[in-house]
Scaffold this motif. Structure first.
Motif, PDB file in Angstrom:
ATOM      1  N   THR A 235       0.830  -1.209   0.000  1.00 39.20           N
ATOM      2  CA  THR A 235       0.000   0.000   0.000  1.00 39.20           C
ATOM      3  C   THR A 235       0.862   1.257   0.000  1.00 39.20           C
ATOM      4  O   THR A 235       0.512   2.260  -0.639  1.00 39.20           O
TER       5      THR A 235
ATOM      6  N   ILE B  14       1.971   1.967  -3.549  1.00 37.08           N
ATOM      7  CA  ILE B  14       0.858   2.445  -4.377  1.00 37.08           C
ATOM      8  C   ILE B  14       0.573   3.912  -4.079  1.00 37.08           C
ATOM      9  O   ILE B  14       0.405   4.736  -4.997  1.00 37.08           O
TER      10      ILE B  14
ATOM     11  N   ILE C 131      -4.143   2.951 -10.894  1.00 37.09           N
ATOM     12  CA  ILE C 131      -2.946   2.111 -11.039  1.00 37.09           C
ATOM     13  C   ILE C 131      -3.397   0.684 -11.292  1.00 37.09           C
ATOM     14  O   ILE C 131      -4.233   0.150 -10.558  1.00 37.09           O
TER      15      ILE C 131
ATOM     16  N   ASP D 277      -1.743  -3.294 -12.428  1.00 36.91           N
ATOM     17  CA  ASP D 277      -0.525  -4.071 -12.601  1.00 36.91           C
ATOM     18  C   ASP D 277      -0.663  -5.011 -13.791  1.00 36.91           C
ATOM     19  O   ASP D 277      -1.718  -5.070 -14.451  1.00 36.91           O
TER      20      ASP D 277
ATOM     21  N   LEU E 277      -5.013  -1.560  -8.382  1.00 38.76           N
ATOM     22  CA  LEU E 277      -4.324  -1.362  -7.111  1.00 38.76           C
ATOM     23  C   LEU E 277      -4.795  -0.119  -6.374  1.00 38.76           C
ATOM     24  O   LEU E 277      -4.669  -0.051  -5.154  1.00 38.76           O
ATOM     25  N   SER E 278      -5.326   0.871  -7.084  1.00 38.50           N
ATOM     26  CA  SER E 278      -5.736   2.121  -6.446  1.00 38.50           C
ATOM     27  C   SER E 278      -7.195   2.030  -6.038  1.00 38.50           C
ATOM     28  O   SER E 278      -8.020   1.408  -6.713  1.00 38.50           O
TER      29      SER E 278
END
Length: 546
Positions: free
Chosen positions: A186, A189, A210, A212, A218-219
């Motif tokens: 985290t 990120i 974001i 991957d 991820l966000s």
């Protein structure tokens, strides 16, 4: 050539005279020496390679390899094709040469796009080039993180118009390829989001997405104005509070009971309502004069005729007997006075405004489980329950650590239960056995090579011991050597048989000389023995048998 042929013949003759163990020793020594010489020659002639570039993409690697092929410089490609190695003494020189040609350029195009002057380009192209430069620089910067292999950044800016639309804001998307297919933490990120947001004017961290290489988003949307953002923030705040309180209580219990002897879980009910309260209170007894107005009016009026009357008592009394004759005519005298007062009073009042922010704790529920005490081992192992006084002390400790408020309705449930540690004990036993096996295997592997060396040495020693003592025949008859020795030392020996191998009459007696006799003869007369050995080596085995 004659000397070389003689040397070869002599070596062949010596080889024929050696035993089996001696031949094995000579061969082993020769192989070791030749192997050492070859290894030294190989390592001395080996080129030392150094890293030219690493973490290159396939396109950049192809450009670097094409430049090296053009310059005819040997190179090696590392695993995955992302690293290129060249001779170490040429690394810095080749880097400067490739840098002058703009190789490698890295991920995307950075601010070097403005190095070349471009005249006559439109504002749209200039703006697009600036966006490309920012994207390239951000991609290069994000790729420097340890967990990230490569990154790409896409920025969307609203059009530059005269009338701005507040609903249209800059956004950005970041695609990252994580090294080892692991998931980013985290902290990483958040660092990427704030890095991109602070590099673009007007861009907020919540507008940075974001993704991957595994397709995971991820966000998270942490905008407090949206329902999703509020829910995520509230859950995160509640989780952090519960973990913080549980960790405080568990740390205290583990100091008293020992590690792994207590489990604490806290459930917090948090009030996320934001309340604004305004109150007005009036006090009828607290009167205050606000304003006062007073009006005072005076009016005087009089009316009289043309005749006059006498002045005195008679004039003021009107009787029939003594009233004088008065001429007829009106007489009026009047006075008016008016006073008006206006007073306004203010009733006292108090106004208070109270704003209650979100995050207040409404209630706490704490569950504490303590492992039972045991005494004895094996079949005699039995539980030893704690007293009520001990449990109450532990309850008070947890209550003070968590901050329980009885008026708020907080609750604490503390129970003593036996923990199921059978799985942990079995796993620990298996790990200990595995560790022991690994230790013995490692010890055996480390001792294998020395044991093999010792075994080989023991075999050689056994071969040497089993080899019989070989008698070396001498090409010169022993009688001749003894005779020469007797003639040369007649005065000292008398009968010419000082070495015990001659006869009293001085006649040469042929025979075979053993190693002990040969050593004694060399010590007594080295000149004759040297001549005899030389003749034996030149002529071969010519010993005469009687």
């Amino acid at each position: 050539m004659n000397n070389l042929s003689k040397l070869g013949t002599q070596l062949v003759e010596i080889w024929k005279q050696l035993g089996a163990s001696q031949r094995i020793s000579v061969l082993a020594a020769t192989i070791v020496v030749l192997g050492g010489l070859i290894s030294v020659a190989f390592w001395s002639s080996r080129t030392d390679y150094g890293l030219l570039y690493g973490k290159l993409s396939d396109t950049e690697s192809a450009k670097v390899i094409a430049a090296l092929d053009e310059a005819k410089i040997p190179y090696k490609i590392g695993s995955g094709g992302g690293s290129i190695l060249i001779p170490a003494d040429k690394v810095h020189q080749i880097r400067m040469q490739l840098a002058s040609r703009g190789v490698p350029q890295g991920e995307g195009v950075g601010f070097e796009i403005f190095d070349k002057p471009n005249f006559g380009i439109s504002d749209f192209v200039q703006r697009a080039n600036y966006t490309r430069a920012v994207q390239g620089e951000l991609s290069r910067t994000i790729s420097q993180l340890d967990e990230i292999d490569s990154a790409r950044v896409m920025i969307v800016l609203p059009e530059n118009r005269l009338l701005l639309d507040k609903d249209k804001q800059p956004t950005a998307s970041v695609f990252v390829r994580v090294r080892g297919n692991t998931q980013l933490q985290t902290s990483a990120i958040n660092s990427i989001r704030f890095l991109v947001a602070n590099s673009v004017e007007g861009l907020k961290p919540n507008n940075v997405s974001i993704v991957d290489n595994l397709g995971n988003v991820l966000s998270e949307n942490s905008d407090n104005d949206s329902l999703t953002g509020m829910t995520t923030t509230q859950l995160a705040a509640r989780r952090n509070l519960e973990q913080y309180l549980a960790r405080k209580a568990q740390d205290v219990l583990e100091k008293v009971l020992g590690p792994g002897q207590a489990i604490v879980r806290v459930s917090a009910e948090i009030n996320f309502d934001t309340v604004t309260r305004t109150e007005e209170k009036f006090d009828p007894d607290g009167q205050v004069v606000r304003s006062q107005t007073k009006n005072d009016e005076n009016t005087d009026s009089s009316t009289s005729s043309g005749s006059s009357s006498s002045v005195g008592i008679s004039a003021n009394t009107n009787t029939e007997t003594n009233s004088p004759a008065v001429a007829s005519g009106p007489v009026n005298n009047s006075k008016n006075r008016k006073t008006v007062s206006t007073i306004e009073y203010e009733i006292g009042k108090s106004t208070s405004s109270v704003i209650q922010s979100a995050g207040g704790i409404k209630r706490l529920s704490t569950a504490v489980t303590i492992a039972s005490r045991f005494e004895g081992e094996g079949a005699e192992r039995k539980a030893l329950p704690r007293t009520n006084d001990e449990l109450e002390k532990l309850r008070r400790v947890v209550q003070n650590a968590v901050g329980t408020d009885n008026e708020r309705g907080d609750q604490i449930a503390l129970e003593e239960l036996p923990f199921n540690d059978q799985f942990a004990a079995t796993l620990t036993q298996e790990l200990n056995q595995q560790q022991k096996r690994q230790f013995w295997w490692q010890l055996a592997g480390n001792a294998a090579y020395p044991a093999l060396g010792l075994a080989a040495l023991a075999v050689l020693l056994m071969l040497f011991k089993r080899t019989p003592i070989q008698e070396i025949p001498i090409g010169v008859p022993v009688g001749r050597i003894v005779g020469q020795r007797s003639n040369g030392h007649a005065n000292g020996n008398g009968n010419g048989n000082g070495n015990g191998h001659g006869h009293g009459n001085g006649e040469p007696q042929p025979g075979i000389v053993t190693v002990d006799v040969l050593n004694r003869l060399v010590k007594e007369n080295p000149a004759n023995m040297t001549q005899a050995i030389r003749e034996w080596m030149n002529k071969g085995r010519t010993a005469e048998n009687p």
